[in-house]
Design a protein around this motif. Structure first.
Motif, PDB file in Angstrom:
ATOM      1  N   GLU A  59       0.842  -1.185   0.000  1.00  0.00           N
ATOM      2  CA  GLU A  59       0.000   0.000   0.000  1.00  0.00           C
ATOM      3  C   GLU A  59       0.881   1.240   0.000  1.00  0.00           C
ATOM      4  OE1 GLU A  59      -3.561   1.876   2.814  1.00  0.00           O
ATOM      5  OE2 GLU A  59      -3.256  -0.290   2.713  1.00  0.00           O
TER       6      GLU A  59
ATOM      7  N   GLU B 157       0.598   5.828  -0.349  1.00  0.00           N
ATOM      8  CA  GLU B 157      -0.234   7.028  -0.467  1.00  0.00           C
ATOM      9  C   GLU B 157       0.575   8.182  -1.040  1.00  0.00           C
ATOM     10  OE1 GLU B 157      -2.599  10.258   2.395  1.00  0.00           O
ATOM     11  OE2 GLU B 157      -2.404   8.159   3.046  1.00  0.00           O
TER      12      GLU B 157
ATOM     13  N   GLY C  57      -3.020   3.849  -2.900  1.00  0.00           N
ATOM     14  CA  GLY C  57      -2.950   2.682  -3.769  1.00  0.00           C
ATOM     15  C   GLY C  57      -2.776   1.401  -2.976  1.00  0.00           C
TER      16      GLY C  57
ATOM     17  N   ILE D 198      -4.409   2.740 -14.687  1.00  0.00           N
ATOM     18  CA  ILE D 198      -3.917   1.738 -13.730  1.00  0.00           C
ATOM     19  C   ILE D 198      -3.661   0.419 -14.443  1.00  0.00           C
ATOM     20  CG2 ILE D 198      -4.447   0.448 -11.628  1.00  0.00           C
ATOM     21  CD1 ILE D 198      -6.346   2.790 -10.856  1.00  0.00           C
TER      22      ILE D 198
ATOM     23  N   VAL E  43      -5.280  -3.822  -8.447  1.00  0.00           N
ATOM     24  CA  VAL E  43      -4.834  -2.554  -7.883  1.00  0.00           C
ATOM     25  C   VAL E  43      -6.067  -1.674  -7.679  1.00  0.00           C
ATOM     26  CG1 VAL E  43      -3.478  -0.446  -8.227  1.00  0.00           C
ATOM     27  CG2 VAL E  43      -2.552  -2.665  -8.950  1.00  0.00           C
TER      28      VAL E  43
ATOM     29  N   VAL F 208      -7.061   2.145  -6.353  1.00  0.00           N
ATOM     30  CA  VAL F 208      -6.590   3.466  -5.949  1.00  0.00           C
ATOM     31  C   VAL F 208      -7.782   4.240  -5.405  1.00  0.00           C
ATOM     32  CG1 VAL F 208      -5.491   5.622  -6.625  1.00  0.00           C
ATOM     33  CG2 VAL F 208      -4.725   3.457  -7.641  1.00  0.00           C
TER      34      VAL F 208
ATOM     35  N   ARG G  41      -9.414   7.524  -3.807  1.00  0.00           N
ATOM     36  CA  ARG G  41      -9.174   8.967  -3.840  1.00  0.00           C
ATOM     37  C   ARG G  41     -10.086   9.705  -2.863  1.00  0.00           C
ATOM     38  NH1 ARG G  41     -10.335  13.379  -8.690  1.00  0.00           N
ATOM     39  NH2 ARG G  41      -9.214  15.126  -7.717  1.00  0.00           N
TER      40      ARG G  41
ATOM     41  N   TYR H  96      -3.387   8.789 -11.277  1.00  0.00           N
ATOM     42  CA  TYR H  96      -3.706   7.374 -11.076  1.00  0.00           C
ATOM     43  C   TYR H  96      -2.574   6.471 -11.560  1.00  0.00           C
ATOM     44  CZ  TYR H  96      -8.387   8.290  -9.368  1.00  0.00           C
ATOM     45  OH  TYR H  96      -9.446   8.692  -8.581  1.00  0.00           O
TER      46      TYR H  96
ATOM     47  N   ALA I 211       0.072   6.695  -8.806  1.00  0.00           N
ATOM     48  CA  ALA I 211      -0.324   5.950  -7.611  1.00  0.00           C
ATOM     49  C   ALA I 211      -0.115   4.449  -7.813  1.00  0.00           C
ATOM     50  CB  ALA I 211      -1.780   6.243  -7.270  1.00  0.00           C
ATOM     51  N   ALA I 212      -0.516   3.938  -8.972  1.00  0.00           N
ATOM     52  CA  ALA I 212      -0.336   2.512  -9.255  1.00  0.00           C
ATOM     53  C   ALA I 212       1.145   2.152  -9.348  1.00  0.00           C
ATOM     54  CB  ALA I 212      -1.051   2.142 -10.545  1.00  0.00           C
TER      55      ALA I 212
ATOM     56  N   THR J 288       2.956   2.340  -5.939  1.00  0.00           N
ATOM     57  CA  THR J 288       2.537   1.219  -5.088  1.00  0.00           C
ATOM     58  C   THR J 288       3.234  -0.065  -5.513  1.00  0.00           C
ATOM     59  OG1 THR J 288       0.370   2.249  -4.723  1.00  0.00           O
ATOM     60  CG2 THR J 288       0.552  -0.105  -4.264  1.00  0.00           C
TER      61      THR J 288
END
Length: 219
Positions: A16, A18, A28, A85, A99, A101, A103, A119, A122-123, A126
């Motif tokens: 995980e 952030e 994520g 993603i 995955v 995410v 928000r 996005y 974030a993916a 992570t």
């Protein structure tokens, strides 16, 4: 020359991460799954835990060959969340992974391009934290030895595995000790020769079936 089939990799355990972009929090979660139904259970748990979030955007790839894929924008503008993603999963050649995410909207709109970048980032960030598990077709090799020699040959096989792309299997104790190794098919002849040399010809490897095996660590 035998062609070795290549399989997508997966991840060893959930991770995980952030990040905050223009006051919006993007959390994520990458989770290993065995099927789309398994992935849906992970998504449901995330939604229940983070019930107050604005969006839970998702992508998953499943199947040994990575031939099943789904994505969801979950209320974000079409194509700005789930697909970015999913593209991260595809670029990294991963499967059996979902995955999510999540928000929390911070009050500042990012625009379509900003959402895609957010996005995707974030993916990616992570998955950067994940331990990658390769999948390879390996052949079972079994070595049966007297109990008194089990420690010696177990050590020999561990060393051999590290240098020859093999992975250790189970050790079974019956009338004699049965040591199991999963070996790339191209390296079987080398294993047989090395065991014959180490045992002065008194031991031989029994070759079994092939299967796709998870292999953690560098190639």
């Amino acid at each position: 020359m035998t062609t070795v089939r290549q399989y997508p990799s997966t991840i060893a355990a959930p991770v995980e991460h952030e990040l905050v972009i223009k006051k919006s929090r993007f959390i994520g979660l990458a989770h290993r799954v065995s099927s789309p139904d398994d992935a849906e259970q992970v998504i449901a748990r995330v939604k229940k835990h983070a019930w107050d979030a604005r969006h839970h955007c998702v992508a998953m790839v499943t199947g040994l060959l990575g031939d099943q894929a789904r994505s969801s924008d979950d209320g974000e503008p079409s194509g700005t969340a789930g697909m970015p993603i999913l593209e991260v999963l595809r670029r990294r050649e991963l499967t059996d992974v979902v995955v999510v995410v999540t928000r929390y909207f911070g009050g500042v709109k990012l625009g379509a391009g900003g959402l895609v970048r957010a996005y995707s980032s974030a993916a990616s960030e992570t998955l950067d934290l994940a331990t990658i598990v390769r999948r390879e077709t390996l052949t079972q090799a079994t070595l049966v030895v007297p109990h008194a020699d089990a420690g010696r040959y177990d050590h020999l096989l561990r060393d051999w595995a590290q240098g020859n792309g093999a992975t250790l299997g189970e050790t079974r104790y019956a009338a004699r000790a049965e040591l199991e190794l999963w070996v790339p098919p191209a390296n079987l002849a080398r294993l047989e020769a090395d065991i014959a040399s180490a045992s002065n010809g008194s031991l031989a490897v029994t070759v079994g079936d092939e299967r796709v095996v998870d292999v953690t660590g560098a190639s």
